[in-house]
Design a protein around this motif. Structure first.
Motif, mmCIF file in Angstrom:
data_model
loop_
_atom_site.group_PDB
_atom_site.id
_atom_site.type_symbol
_atom_site.label_atom_id
_atom_site.label_comp_id
_atom_site.label_asym_id
_atom_site.label_seq_id
_atom_site.Cartn_x
_atom_site.Cartn_y
_atom_site.Cartn_z
ATOM 1 N N VAL A 1 14.536 31.995 101.210
ATOM 2 C CA VAL A 1 14.579 32.106 99.750
ATOM 3 C C VAL A 1 15.758 32.979 99.317
ATOM 4 O O VAL A 1 16.375 32.742 98.281
ATOM 5 C CB VAL A 1 13.236 32.635 99.208
ATOM 6 C CG1 VAL A 1 13.329 33.021 97.744
ATOM 7 C CG2 VAL A 1 12.147 31.583 99.407
ATOM 8 N N ALA A 2 16.096 33.956 100.133
ATOM 9 C CA ALA A 2 17.220 34.840 99.813
ATOM 10 C C ALA A 2 18.538 34.082 99.718
ATOM 11 O O ALA A 2 19.478 34.533 99.067
ATOM 12 C CB ALA A 2 17.330 35.956 100.845
ATOM 13 N N THR A 3 18.608 32.896 100.326
ATOM 14 C CA THR A 3 19.829 32.092 100.276
ATOM 15 C C THR A 3 19.902 31.242 99.005
ATOM 16 O O THR A 3 20.888 30.549 98.786
ATOM 17 C CB THR A 3 19.952 31.165 101.507
ATOM 18 O OG1 THR A 3 18.901 30.205 101.478
ATOM 19 C CG2 THR A 3 19.902 31.967 102.802
ATOM 20 N N GLY A 4 18.859 31.303 98.188
ATOM 21 C CA GLY A 4 18.851 30.595 96.912
ATOM 22 C C GLY A 4 17.532 29.891 96.671
ATOM 23 O O GLY A 4 16.950 29.308 97.587
ATOM 24 N N ILE A 5 17.059 29.975 95.428
ATOM 25 C CA ILE A 5 15.793 29.363 95.024
ATOM 26 C C ILE A 5 16.016 28.636 93.701
ATOM 27 O O ILE A 5 16.862 29.033 92.896
ATOM 28 C CB ILE A 5 14.676 30.434 94.910
ATOM 29 C CG1 ILE A 5 13.303 29.801 94.698
ATOM 30 C CG2 ILE A 5 15.008 31.460 93.844
ATOM 31 C CD1 ILE A 5 12.124 30.784 94.836
ATOM 32 N N PHE B 1 19.380 33.762 93.021
ATOM 33 C CA PHE B 1 19.475 34.480 94.280
ATOM 34 C C PHE B 1 18.708 35.788 94.157
ATOM 35 O O PHE B 1 19.216 36.759 93.605
ATOM 36 C CB PHE B 1 20.947 34.726 94.652
ATOM 37 C CG PHE B 1 21.691 33.435 94.862
ATOM 38 C CD1 PHE B 1 21.674 32.818 96.105
ATOM 39 C CD2 PHE B 1 22.357 32.816 93.820
ATOM 40 C CE1 PHE B 1 22.331 31.604 96.307
ATOM 41 C CE2 PHE B 1 23.011 31.609 94.007
ATOM 42 C CZ PHE B 1 23.003 31.002 95.260
ATOM 43 N N PRO B 2 17.463 35.806 94.657
ATOM 44 C CA PRO B 2 16.628 37.011 94.571
ATOM 45 C C PRO B 2 17.294 38.189 95.278
ATOM 46 O O PRO B 2 18.017 38.018 96.244
ATOM 47 C CB PRO B 2 15.344 36.618 95.293
ATOM 48 C CG PRO B 2 15.369 35.127 95.379
ATOM 49 C CD PRO B 2 16.809 34.716 95.358
ATOM 50 N N ALA C 1 11.237 28.842 90.030
ATOM 51 C CA ALA C 1 10.276 28.535 91.091
ATOM 52 C C ALA C 1 9.506 29.780 91.493
ATOM 53 O O ALA C 1 10.018 30.893 91.457
ATOM 54 C CB ALA C 1 10.989 27.943 92.301
ATOM 55 N N LYS C 2 8.260 29.562 91.899
ATOM 56 C CA LYS C 2 7.413 30.647 92.406
ATOM 57 C C LYS C 2 7.458 30.585 93.928
ATOM 58 O O LYS C 2 7.359 29.506 94.509
ATOM 59 C CB LYS C 2 5.978 30.440 91.899
ATOM 60 C CG LYS C 2 4.995 31.500 92.316
ATOM 61 C CD LYS C 2 3.617 31.151 91.753
ATOM 62 C CE LYS C 2 2.602 32.230 92.046
ATOM 63 N NZ LYS C 2 2.566 33.266 91.031
ATOM 64 N N HIS C 3 7.620 31.732 94.561
ATOM 65 C CA HIS C 3 7.688 31.776 96.018
ATOM 66 C C HIS C 3 6.319 32.111 96.602
ATOM 67 O O HIS C 3 5.790 33.193 96.366
ATOM 68 C CB HIS C 3 8.732 32.818 96.454
ATOM 69 C CG HIS C 3 8.859 32.944 97.927
ATOM 70 N ND1 HIS C 3 9.069 34.157 98.549
ATOM 71 C CD2 HIS C 3 8.806 32.028 98.922
ATOM 72 C CE1 HIS C 3 9.136 33.969 99.853
ATOM 73 N NE2 HIS C 3 8.979 32.681 100.104
ATOM 74 N N ILE C 4 5.756 31.159 97.333
ATOM 75 C CA ILE C 4 4.515 31.374 98.082
ATOM 76 C C ILE C 4 4.754 30.783 99.473
ATOM 77 O O ILE C 4 4.840 29.565 99.622
ATOM 78 C CB ILE C 4 3.297 30.675 97.427
ATOM 79 C CG1 ILE C 4 3.070 31.166 96.003
ATOM 80 C CG2 ILE C 4 2.049 30.901 98.283
ATOM 81 C CD1 ILE C 4 1.923 30.458 95.277
ATOM 82 N N ARG C 5 4.915 31.632 100.476
ATOM 83 C CA ARG C 5 5.139 31.124 101.835
ATOM 84 C C ARG C 5 4.015 30.170 102.235
ATOM 85 O O ARG C 5 2.859 30.354 101.843
ATOM 86 C CB ARG C 5 5.226 32.278 102.831
ATOM 87 C CG ARG C 5 6.484 33.107 102.662
ATOM 88 C CD ARG C 5 6.672 34.084 103.818
ATOM 89 N NE ARG C 5 5.550 34.997 103.974
ATOM 90 C CZ ARG C 5 5.518 36.220 103.444
ATOM 91 N NH1 ARG C 5 6.518 36.678 102.731
ATOM 92 N NH2 ARG C 5 4.469 36.989 103.636
ATOM 93 N N LEU C 6 4.374 29.154 103.024
ATOM 94 C CA LEU C 6 3.396 28.149 103.447
ATOM 95 C C LEU C 6 2.143 28.798 104.019
ATOM 96 O O LEU C 6 1.025 28.399 103.686
ATOM 97 C CB LEU C 6 4.030 27.189 104.467
ATOM 98 C CG LEU C 6 3.099 26.115 105.026
ATOM 99 C CD1 LEU C 6 2.591 25.189 103.922
ATOM 100 C CD2 LEU C 6 3.811 25.317 106.112
ATOM 101 N N SER C 7 2.317 29.813 104.849
ATOM 102 C CA SER C 7 1.169 30.466 105.487
ATOM 103 C C SER C 7 0.263 31.174 104.479
ATOM 104 O O SER C 7 -0.901 31.448 104.774
ATOM 105 C CB SER C 7 1.646 31.470 106.539
ATOM 106 O OG SER C 7 2.426 32.493 105.935
ATOM 107 N N GLU C 8 0.777 31.461 103.283
ATOM 108 C CA GLU C 8 0.006 32.178 102.261
ATOM 109 C C GLU C 8 -0.700 31.254 101.279
ATOM 110 O O GLU C 8 -1.529 31.716 100.493
ATOM 111 C CB GLU C 8 0.932 33.095 101.459
ATOM 112 C CG GLU C 8 1.584 34.193 102.255
ATOM 113 C CD GLU C 8 2.556 35.008 101.418
ATOM 114 O OE1 GLU C 8 3.033 34.514 100.379
ATOM 115 O OE2 GLU C 8 2.837 36.142 101.802
#
Length: 102
Positions: free
Chosen positions: A30-34, A99-100, A38-45
């Motif tokens: 995600v640090a490389t661009g989002i 870019f977060p 968009a909301k960031h929720i890792r697949l595992s979460e």
């Protein structure tokens, strides 16, 4: 599983459509661009964060190439959510990005 092309999703965003986009990549990806908004929720979460999703809303799932977001899409569909996978993932994204942490 419903899918949308990255260019179609970008067009919807650029036309001002309100979209619920969930990026299931890892933090370093995600640090490389989002995608903006968009909301960031890792697949595992995803299973532990269902309370953050509204079953009445439609969600677009995104990852690097479309595989992990496809898994998230299938999981959420099985739980009764209206979900579409972005085919090709961020590798196919050619529009603006945020870019977060910058």
């Amino acid at each position: 599983m419903k899918e949308i092309q990255a260019s179609e999703l970008a067009q919807k965003l650029n036309e001002g459509e309100h979209l619920n986009i969930i990026d299931v990549r890892e933090d370093d990806e995600v640090a490389t661009g989002i995608i903006p908004g968009a909301k960031h929720i890792r697949l595992s979460e995803v299973p532990d964060r269902l309370n953050e999703l509204d079953e009445k809303e439609h969600y677009y799932m995104v990852c690097r190439s479309g595989g992990r977001s496809g898994k998230a899409t299938e999981y959420l569909e099985a739980k009764g959510y209206n979900v579409t996978n972005m085919a090709g993932g961020m590798l196919a994204w050619e529009d603006d990005m945020d870019f977060p942490n910058k």
